[in-house]
Design an enzyme around this catalytic site. Sequence first.
Site, PDB file in Angstrom:
ATOM      1  N   GLY A 209       1.129  -1.291  -0.050  1.00 21.73           N
ATOM      2  CA  GLY A 209      -0.361   0.252  -0.069  1.00 21.73           C
ATOM      3  C   GLY A 209       0.930   1.383   0.520  1.00 21.73           C
ATOM      4  N   ASN A 210       0.454   2.234   0.270  1.00 18.72           N
ATOM      5  CA  ASN A 210       0.905   3.577   0.382  1.00 18.72           C
ATOM      6  C   ASN A 210       0.696   4.997   1.628  1.00 18.72           C
ATOM      7  OD1 ASN A 210      -1.058   5.383  -1.090  1.00 18.72           O
ATOM      8  ND2 ASN A 210      -0.679   3.453  -2.218  1.00 18.72           N
ATOM      9  N   TYR A 211       0.846   5.438   1.894  1.00 20.07           N
ATOM     10  CA  TYR A 211       1.122   6.417   3.082  1.00 20.07           C
ATOM     11  C   TYR A 211      -0.643   7.518   2.800  1.00 20.07           C
ATOM     12  CZ  TYR A 211       5.165   4.890   5.352  1.00 20.07           C
ATOM     13  OH  TYR A 211       6.359   4.535   5.818  1.00 20.07           O
ATOM     14  N   SER A 212      -0.786   7.130   1.540  1.00 19.71           N
ATOM     15  CA  SER A 212      -2.265   7.761   1.352  1.00 19.71           C
ATOM     16  C   SER A 212      -3.386   8.089   2.186  1.00 19.71           C
ATOM     17  CB  SER A 212      -2.866   7.408   0.366  1.00 19.71           C
ATOM     18  OG  SER A 212      -4.021   8.545   0.211  1.00 19.71           O
ATOM     19  N   ALA A 277      -4.124   7.846  -4.916  1.00 19.92           N
ATOM     20  CA  ALA A 277      -2.425   7.567  -5.048  1.00 19.92           C
ATOM     21  C   ALA A 277      -2.091   5.076  -5.043  1.00 19.92           C
ATOM     22  CB  ALA A 277      -1.888   7.222  -3.776  1.00 19.92           C
TER      23      ALA A 277
END
Length: 402
Positions: A209-212, A277
């Site tokens: 995943g990512n930090y969005s 994102a």
Amino acid sequence: MRLKGKKILIGVTASIAAYKIPILVRLLKKEGAEVQVIMTESSRDFVSQLTLATLSGRPAFHLPFNTQDGSWNSHVEFGLWADLMLIAPLSAATLSKMAHGQSDNLLTTTYLSAKCPVYFAPAMDLDMFAHPSTQKNIDTLITYGNHLIASQTGELASGLCGAGRMEEPEKILEIILKHFKKKADFEGKKVLLTAGPTYEAIDPVRFIGNYSSGRMGYAIAHEFAERGAEVILVSGPSNQKVNHPNIQRLGVQSAQQMFEACQNFYNSADIAILAAAVADFRPKEVPTHKIKKEDGLDTIQLVPTVDILKTLGKQKKNQLLIGFALETSNEFENAKRKLQEKNCDAIVLNSLQDAGAGFQHDTNKISIIDKSLQQTTFELKSKSDVASDICDFILQMTKKSN
Ligand code: CTP
């Protein structure tokens, strides 16, 4: 009478610019607003309490209680009463207290209790204004969702010339009018919006995943909904809340699910904004059972996900298609390339080089690049104010394309 029935609470602090507040009170009253003034003790050296009480038609309080009968001037009630709180002029001292939650007088306790939108108009001398602590405190208030009425450059009481002048009362009135103006300027429009991250499964319990956080996308959804649009919000995992009847939220996990949801709504959309994102890669194989530690895992083979924006760019008919670009270097070059490669009408650029911009912040600093590669750059603002700028920009685009 454009402010008829609106309740405006003005907090006055100790700055020479306080002499302009009686003019502002008159302007607000003329527009039909109910005005309640509260003051810090030392602000009374700069403007008369009697003047403000007379012009507002209500006592201008400065103490938490009434000295004659001991009754309470309830900061809680002021905070609940107001439709909008304006702190003007805001001195460096009160600014600092507000940024740090210090509540030692009627004004600061009311600020902490206020449920309504809060605007603040700093006013101080050049060097105080420029000091990094002041600038940091202003940014902190913005991150709390308060709205900055930016100080102007000009002659200051010290005789110095520079930044730190409080905005003029006529301009402050305009800002308040704009706040209350119900702009149904997107009524009848359908907006498709993506927000948040995507999670690409590695196995049933792990993901890439990512930090969005989804904050920017949700703020845009809310702004469009407020302005009359019907919004389909396709959201990856996010703990942001939706609280508007015009927003239909569809929760998804992966890029593929986000793509499929977009496909269902794109044809009927007037405007599509892809603020999510999206993960660019996903694991090629996803086992149905949890990968066990003792079995080891040297590599995860990745394959590209579908590029949703690029696909919508190819399918585009009459929609306005707006992309986002999150960059850490060569920002403008990369954003322009994405705009062209993905056939967007405009691209919103966030640079992680800018302090306070990007994931997990309440603020953002953006530039918008349009198809003619013209670039408009905005100041650091709260994400809700950035959303309003994006809507205004898109509104201008829809007017040009008609
Ligand atoms: N985007 C998308 N689908 C993807 C990847 C990105 O729809 N699989 C969209 C994003 O929502 C954003 C735009 O494309 O509107 C640009 O995303 P960004 O991550 O900045 O760029 P990428 O095209 O993924 O390129 P890179 O990661 O190499 O910068």
